[in-house]
Design an enzyme around this catalytic site. Sequence first.
Site, PDB file in Angstrom:
ATOM      1  N   GLN A  73       0.911  -1.089  -0.029  1.00  0.00           N
ATOM      2  CA  GLN A  73      -0.045   0.140  -0.203  1.00  0.00           C
ATOM      3  C   GLN A  73       0.808   1.201  -0.047  1.00  0.00           C
ATOM      4  OE1 GLN A  73      -3.788  -0.717   0.290  1.00  0.00           O
ATOM      5  NE2 GLN A  73      -2.406  -2.498  -0.552  1.00  0.00           N
ATOM      6  N   ALA A 114     -11.948   2.861   3.810  1.00  0.00           N
ATOM      7  CA  ALA A 114     -11.093   2.082   3.204  1.00  0.00           C
ATOM      8  C   ALA A 114     -10.208   2.720   1.719  1.00  0.00           C
ATOM      9  CB  ALA A 114     -11.619   1.064   2.262  1.00  0.00           C
ATOM     10  N   HIS A 115      -9.136   2.117   1.425  1.00  0.00           N
ATOM     11  CA  HIS A 115      -8.028   2.678   0.547  1.00  0.00           C
ATOM     12  C   HIS A 115      -8.726   3.217  -0.624  1.00  0.00           C
ATOM     13  CE1 HIS A 115      -7.163  -1.562  -1.279  1.00  0.00           C
ATOM     14  NE2 HIS A 115      -8.376  -1.253  -1.337  1.00  0.00           N
ATOM     15  N   ASN A 116      -8.314   4.337  -1.046  1.00  0.00           N
ATOM     16  CA  ASN A 116      -8.646   5.001  -2.290  1.00  0.00           C
ATOM     17  C   ASN A 116     -10.086   5.788  -2.382  1.00  0.00           C
ATOM     18  OD1 ASN A 116      -6.503   2.819  -3.453  1.00  0.00           O
ATOM     19  ND2 ASN A 116      -6.223   4.946  -4.561  1.00  0.00           N
ATOM     20  N   SER A 134     -12.197   2.440  -2.985  1.00  0.00           N
ATOM     21  CA  SER A 134     -12.328   3.301  -4.376  1.00  0.00           C
ATOM     22  C   SER A 134     -13.510   3.718  -4.548  1.00  0.00           C
ATOM     23  CB  SER A 134     -11.767   2.040  -5.668  1.00  0.00           C
ATOM     24  OG  SER A 134     -10.597   1.821  -5.345  1.00  0.00           O
TER      25      SER A 134
END
Length: 200
Positions: A73, A114-116, A134
């Site tokens: 990450q 969460a990521h992005n 995302s």
Amino acid sequence: AGAVIGDRVELHAHTHIGREVRIGNDTVLHSGSRVLDRCVVGNRCTLQSGAVVGADGFGFAPKADGTYAKVPQTGNVIIEDNCDVGALTTIDRATLGSTILRKGCKLDNLIQIAHNVVIGEATVIAAQTGIAGSTTLGARCMIGGQVGIGGHLTIANGSKIAAKSGVSASLLKEGVAYQGNPAVPVKAFQQYQIALRKLA
């Protein structure tokens, strides 16, 4: 090393500032909050106790033998000006690029970002909501408690999502209120509930 802390910042007991972090002016980090490597927090922000900014996103690739390989990450988190992050809320760093909270976002306690994920300006989110990777939320959205939002979705500006709703598809009409699992416009949800009662 390499961290830059702005003017009049308050760092309370047991806060952690990672490498190359940037924190803007007049920001307050309450006890036990963490801003991990290369993340950015803007001016006049507040992180409540135990908030974590920049933990690794949940990235694992399945292997042929049934185990999982960790996906690096390598991104960061950017929190723009005038944002509030509640106690024990977690905002994961991006796999690539940045997870972003735009200006004026307000997050309650115990939220998972969460990521992005990108959250638009002046959006407010209540406790125990989770947003998968995302997904993009528009500006001025209002998200109730215990809402689950799937990954790779788009939520339009001004959307309102009632507590305990589940969002599994993009919501593309601006200013609409939703409820239920899967989330539908509130009027449709109410009609479904009336129909269910009549079944008995």
